[in-house]
Design an enzyme around this catalytic site. Sequence first.
Site, PDB file in Angstrom:
ATOM      1  N   VAL A  70       0.829  -1.208   0.000  1.00  0.00           N
ATOM      2  CA  VAL A  70       0.000   0.000   0.000  1.00  0.00           C
ATOM      3  C   VAL A  70       0.862   1.256   0.000  1.00  0.00           C
ATOM      4  O   VAL A  70       0.359   2.351   0.249  1.00  0.00           O
ATOM      5  CB  VAL A  70      -0.956   0.002   1.214  1.00  0.00           C
ATOM      6  N   HIS A 112      -4.566  -4.241  -2.340  1.00  0.00           N
ATOM      7  CA  HIS A 112      -5.060  -3.847  -1.017  1.00  0.00           C
ATOM      8  C   HIS A 112      -5.227  -2.345  -0.880  1.00  0.00           C
ATOM      9  O   HIS A 112      -5.338  -1.826   0.231  1.00  0.00           O
ATOM     10  CB  HIS A 112      -4.120  -4.377   0.068  1.00  0.00           C
ATOM     11  N   CYS A 162     -14.250   8.360   2.523  1.00  0.00           N
ATOM     12  CA  CYS A 162     -15.272   8.603   3.536  1.00  0.00           C
ATOM     13  C   CYS A 162     -16.213   7.407   3.598  1.00  0.00           C
ATOM     14  O   CYS A 162     -16.732   6.966   2.569  1.00  0.00           O
ATOM     15  CB  CYS A 162     -16.057   9.872   3.208  1.00  0.00           C
ATOM     16  N   CYS A 169     -20.110   8.981   2.573  1.00  0.00           N
ATOM     17  CA  CYS A 169     -20.463   9.407   1.215  1.00  0.00           C
ATOM     18  C   CYS A 169     -19.618   8.744   0.134  1.00  0.00           C
ATOM     19  O   CYS A 169     -19.921   8.858  -1.060  1.00  0.00           O
ATOM     20  CB  CYS A 169     -20.372  10.919   1.096  1.00  0.00           C
ATOM     21  N   CYS A 186     -15.019  13.898   7.310  1.00  0.00           N
ATOM     22  CA  CYS A 186     -15.048  14.231   5.889  1.00  0.00           C
ATOM     23  C   CYS A 186     -15.408  15.700   5.725  1.00  0.00           C
ATOM     24  O   CYS A 186     -16.367  16.188   6.334  1.00  0.00           O
ATOM     25  CB  CYS A 186     -16.068  13.346   5.181  1.00  0.00           C
ATOM     26  N   CYS A 239     -19.142  15.759   4.000  1.00  0.00           N
ATOM     27  CA  CYS A 239     -20.370  15.374   4.710  1.00  0.00           C
ATOM     28  C   CYS A 239     -20.176  15.198   6.205  1.00  0.00           C
ATOM     29  O   CYS A 239     -21.148  14.977   6.931  1.00  0.00           O
ATOM     30  CB  CYS A 239     -20.947  14.094   4.115  1.00  0.00           C
TER      31      CYS A 239
END
Length: 297
Positions: free
Chosen positions: A117, A133, A141, A144, A192, A195
Amino acid sequence: MTEVLDGQAGAVAPAVRSLADLVAGGGVLVLSGAGLSTESGIPDYRGETGQRRRARSTEQPMTYQKFTGSAAARRRYWARSHLGWRHIAGARPNGGHRAVAELQARGLVGGIITQNVDGLHQAAGARDVVELHGGLSRVVCLACGGRTPRGHLERRLREANPGWAGRAEAVNPDGDVALDDAAVEAFRMVGCDRCGGPLKPDVVFFGENVPPARVADCYVRTEAARAVLVLGSSLTVMSGLRFVRHAARLGVPVAIVNQGATRGDAHASLTLDAPLGATLAALLAELGPATGTVPSA
């Protein structure tokens, strides 16, 4: 025929020649694991660095269930990862990453499936990399589904935590670090900015499934490959092992270069127990001069 080697120079040389014969035909699909990044200073979970770390600590990797089920677990993760990210972001590709990119530039390696990663394949100049991965350089998020660059979140966390006194200790492959409880309690998390929902690194946690479409893509790549080259993976979990098994079922040759035995050795026609960087450099030398080069990173 399987050649299992102990990493001694005299023993490795014949196997490198065998590996060069396999790679020279092109159409190679690379499947890489954490062992490819240890020479960049990023530890693995199951190799030598992972064993040393587990001997010093009782910490376990964050699971998807813990992360999604507890705000306290999310704060703990992000406090620790806020420090660990500096280590991951500062890592640079090593000779193994650059060798893979060079093999791709020569037209010998097609796609790359990485279980890592850290983004180091791409930083070395590789293209068409499937991050099995996910990647730590992105944040998603959970409410959303919006994705943002990790750097954006890091700026917001620094602004929300002026003077925070957390200090990193041992770093894990996912960017998590050891951190005392007082520092975790003092850490302020942000949500986030669209949202307000909870944020998660865009990686597959332990206990979480790889997206089905991504898995299907990897199967297609395996079926199209002339050979599969596994680099630095113990293949302990099914996430990567399934593609090795699939290749073997199809009669696609599998070569494995790793320090230590792997769960896929029985499916391989060639295994090399040897350091990744030195072995891949020897492979390039055995293949001869390149017609083109990729920029060093």
